[in-house]
Motif scaffolding. Sequence first.
Motif, PDB file in Angstrom:
ATOM      1  N   PRO A   1       1.196  -1.268  -0.210  1.00  0.00           N
ATOM      2  CA  PRO A   1       0.058   0.320  -0.109  1.00  0.00           C
ATOM      3  C   PRO A   1       1.058   1.054   0.514  1.00  0.00           C
ATOM      4  N   ALA A   2       0.094   2.117  -0.897  1.00  0.00           N
ATOM      5  CA  ALA A   2       0.585   3.510  -0.950  1.00  0.00           C
ATOM      6  C   ALA A   2      -0.498   4.443  -0.592  1.00  0.00           C
ATOM      7  N   LYS A   3       0.149   5.650  -0.459  1.00  0.00           N
ATOM      8  CA  LYS A   3      -0.912   6.940  -0.087  1.00  0.00           C
ATOM      9  C   LYS A   3      -0.764   8.042  -1.110  1.00  0.00           C
ATOM     10  N   VAL A   4      -1.397   8.309  -2.461  1.00  0.00           N
ATOM     11  CA  VAL A   4      -1.225   9.979  -3.002  1.00  0.00           C
ATOM     12  C   VAL A   4      -1.726  11.032  -1.462  1.00  0.00           C
ATOM     13  N   GLN A   5      -0.939  11.724  -1.306  1.00  0.00           N
ATOM     14  CA  GLN A   5      -0.999  12.411   0.060  1.00  0.00           C
ATOM     15  C   GLN A   5      -1.497  14.641  -0.606  1.00  0.00           C
ATOM     16  N   GLY A   6      -0.667  14.408  -1.967  1.00  0.00           N
ATOM     17  CA  GLY A   6      -0.965  15.524  -2.053  1.00  0.00           C
ATOM     18  C   GLY A   6      -0.565  15.456  -3.682  1.00  0.00           C
TER      19      GLY A   6
END
Length: 346
Positions: free
Chosen positions: A114-119
């Motif tokens: 998993p990875a998350k786009v923060q902006g």
Amino acid sequence: MQLSDFSYHLPEELIAHYPLAERSASRLLHLDAQGQFHDQHFTDLLDLLDTGDVLILNDTKVMKARLKGKRASGGAIEVLVERLTSPNTAYCHIKASNAPKAGVEIFIGPDLIPAKVQGRHENLFIVEFSQPVLEVLEQYGQLPIPPYFNREAEAIDTERYQTVFHDPNKLASVAAPTASLHFDQKLLKQLQDKGIQEHFVTLHVGAGTFLPVRVDNIENHVMHSEWCEVPASTVDAILAAKSRGNKVIAVGTTATRALESAAQAHGGKLAAWSGDTQIFIYPGYDFKVVDRLITNFHLPESTLLMLVSALSNRDNILNAYQHAVAQRYRFFSYGDAMLIDRLQHA
């Protein structure tokens, strides 16, 4: 100057898609200080450089920066890590059917890390990985070979798209400093034995190196930002060489930009420096440090072609390129090389 001033015709078959069997087996086109060119071989550097000269090499290492993944919906996604901002966070380019918004989770590799786009940071995405970025790249990443290879990275690229002298602790580039790929340990030793010094700078190459110039007037172009460092030991060696009348030979446009950035940061006088650079070198630029440049052949209308045109001049470079095409030189990252001397003006 106009973008079209830096155009030339290159037959597709002259683009080198794979390296030669031996690194130093490349041809070398020498463009001298009078604007004349000479067909040579890369190993002829032993005769073309003088005892006491200083070679400046970029010791960065290329990351396996390209990652394949998917969205939660199953849609394919490709992530190109541009720059680490912390062990688990990076600025990235993302290719997807739709640009992901802040808060969107993506999943990397067959194990769906998993990875998350923060902006966003300018034109890049800020991505936070659930594991250290370098560990994810090592396990799942591919070397980001240039798009004009028209192929996926292969086993041969693991070795040959890295320099033989890279610093393993400087794993941060998304493209190789390709002029340095011609050097093998044998040639480096022969140069050392002749008394030609080797010193290092670091410039972590960004993906912007492959981006086209999108303005007609080149003076309106804004360069991408890259981090570089010019250590005091390299500065001392350069100043000593110049004081005794020797030449400073930059290996590659990245080493050139690092050296000239360090001088620019100190009012034109070379001194130790590190930081981000957006230096854009094009005809009319007054070089403060570099006397000679070892470089590959560059894409039409690229900032790199503009840089080499600043060291000699545009007409000399384009004439040399026309000769290289006629003589069937190999072009771009795995291609042949040039030695360009700073033009002597009458």
